[in-house]
Write a protein that holds these residues in place. Sequence first.
Motif, PDB file in Angstrom:
ATOM      1  N   ARG A   1       1.952  -0.146  15.287  1.00 20.54           N
ATOM      2  CA  ARG A   1       2.877   0.741  14.037  1.00 20.54           C
ATOM      3  C   ARG A   1       3.587  -0.078  14.148  1.00 20.54           C
ATOM      4  N   GLY A   2       3.819   0.838  12.173  1.00 23.33           N
ATOM      5  CA  GLY A   2       4.301  -0.147  11.568  1.00 23.33           C
ATOM      6  C   GLY A   2       5.364   0.448  10.280  1.00 23.33           C
ATOM      7  N   TYR A   3       6.447   0.125   9.418  1.00 18.90           N
ATOM      8  CA  TYR A   3       6.379   0.814   7.747  1.00 18.90           C
ATOM      9  C   TYR A   3       6.172   0.235   7.243  1.00 18.90           C
ATOM     10  N   GLN A   4       6.093   0.856   5.950  1.00 18.49           N
ATOM     11  CA  GLN A   4       6.123   0.341   4.230  1.00 18.49           C
ATOM     12  C   GLN A   4       7.966  -0.294   3.793  1.00 18.49           C
ATOM     13  N   VAL A   5       7.192  -1.997   3.291  1.00 21.03           N
ATOM     14  CA  VAL A   5       8.767  -1.800   2.233  1.00 21.03           C
ATOM     15  C   VAL A   5       8.586  -2.280   1.079  1.00 21.03           C
TER      16      VAL A   5
ATOM     17  N   ASP B   1     -13.199  -1.957   8.937  1.00 20.56           N
ATOM     18  CA  ASP B   1     -13.072  -2.030  10.002  1.00 20.56           C
ATOM     19  C   ASP B   1     -11.726  -2.161   9.899  1.00 20.56           C
ATOM     20  N   TYR B   2     -10.995  -1.393   8.872  1.00 17.61           N
ATOM     21  CA  TYR B   2      -9.542  -0.661   8.775  1.00 17.61           C
ATOM     22  C   TYR B   2      -9.025   0.210   9.211  1.00 17.61           C
ATOM     23  N   TYR B   3      -7.810   0.352   9.006  1.00 17.84           N
ATOM     24  CA  TYR B   3      -7.258   1.900   8.333  1.00 17.84           C
ATOM     25  C   TYR B   3      -5.721   1.773   7.262  1.00 17.84           C
ATOM     26  N   CYS B   4      -6.281   2.787   6.653  1.00 22.59           N
ATOM     27  CA  CYS B   4      -5.155   2.046   5.661  1.00 22.59           C
ATOM     28  C   CYS B   4      -3.963   3.580   5.025  1.00 22.59           C
ATOM     29  N   ASP B   5      -2.706   2.955   5.360  1.00 23.00           N
ATOM     30  CA  ASP B   5      -1.975   4.371   5.162  1.00 23.00           C
ATOM     31  C   ASP B   5      -0.401   3.773   4.006  1.00 23.00           C
ATOM     32  N   SER B   6       0.334   4.748   3.625  1.00 24.02           N
ATOM     33  CA  SER B   6       1.609   4.844   2.848  1.00 24.02           C
ATOM     34  C   SER B   6       2.497   5.608   3.534  1.00 24.02           C
TER      35      SER B   6
ATOM     36  N   PRO C   1       6.640   6.287  10.298  1.00 20.50           N
ATOM     37  CA  PRO C   1       5.734   5.165  10.671  1.00 20.50           C
ATOM     38  C   PRO C   1       4.009   5.261   9.851  1.00 20.50           C
ATOM     39  N   LEU C   2       3.535   4.078   9.638  1.00 19.87           N
ATOM     40  CA  LEU C   2       1.798   3.858   8.822  1.00 19.87           C
ATOM     41  C   LEU C   2       0.995   3.982  10.418  1.00 19.87           C
TER      42      LEU C   2
END
Length: 284
Positions: free
Chosen positions: A132-136, A207-212, A227-228
């Motif tokens: 779980r992360g956040y865009q900076v 084999d990836y996820y992508c989000d903004s 959250p991404l």
Amino acid sequence: MSNLLIQLLFLLVSGLACWSQECNTNQDIYKEADRPYSCKEILDKYPATPSGYYRLQTSKVYCDMDTERCGTKGWTRVAHVDMSKKLQSCPGNFTIITSPIRTCGSLISPGCASAKFSTHGISYSKVCGRVRGYQVGSTDAFGPYVNDQTNVDVVVDGVLISHGVTKSHIWVYATGNHGTPSTNDNIFCPCADYRFNGVVPSFIGNDYYCDSGVDNTPQQGQFYTTPLWTGYGCTPPNFCCSHSGMPWFCKTLPVPTTDYIEIRNCHNQRHEDTALELIELYIQ
């Protein structure tokens, strides 16, 4: 007495199970050579075994016996970083971010922050986990690879999960620029718009996820608190939330290995980052 209670009492008395992360060494009636090699081995022998800490051949580990991942139960946890806990520190050379959300980021930009997690000598062929992360700032998903395919380290703005010294690919959590692109460009997630004209590295494949974390053009250095990779919040034509397993991934490796697992947080420009709040990894 129930079968579950009988099995748990046996595991505690034998010294294989622990009430907490610390096992009572005085209870260890098992010779080291007789101890199991994995959580799956314990669960196969004692199907009613609950989740908890157990003593294996090489170390004491947390076993998730209850959750079915990749179609099976009995997973060995190798990483659990939860920055919502006040005493949790950042792994490897990640740097703590205290506001607006307590997270781990990378001051190495351009470049990668890295953390390596031991797999305790356990042979494994499956890996599952979540981040779980956040865009900076103005992250560019696979834009770094498109712009410079000679830089084998920074191929994506986001998180790369790999194993061993060869950095063999497991999964990627990519961080795109924003969620509603109006032009065909390579800085957005491939799933954000059908006009994506970038390239996903061939070794990553699907084999990836992508989000903004923002719908419109992001501001340099801004921490976005959405959250991404949650699997929700996308609006057509953005289909980045269509993966049913998000935020969890499951990956079967070509061959078994005992490699350590490495998490790298990479970016190719200053004033951009992916701030990580949770890392959770399991092997089998």
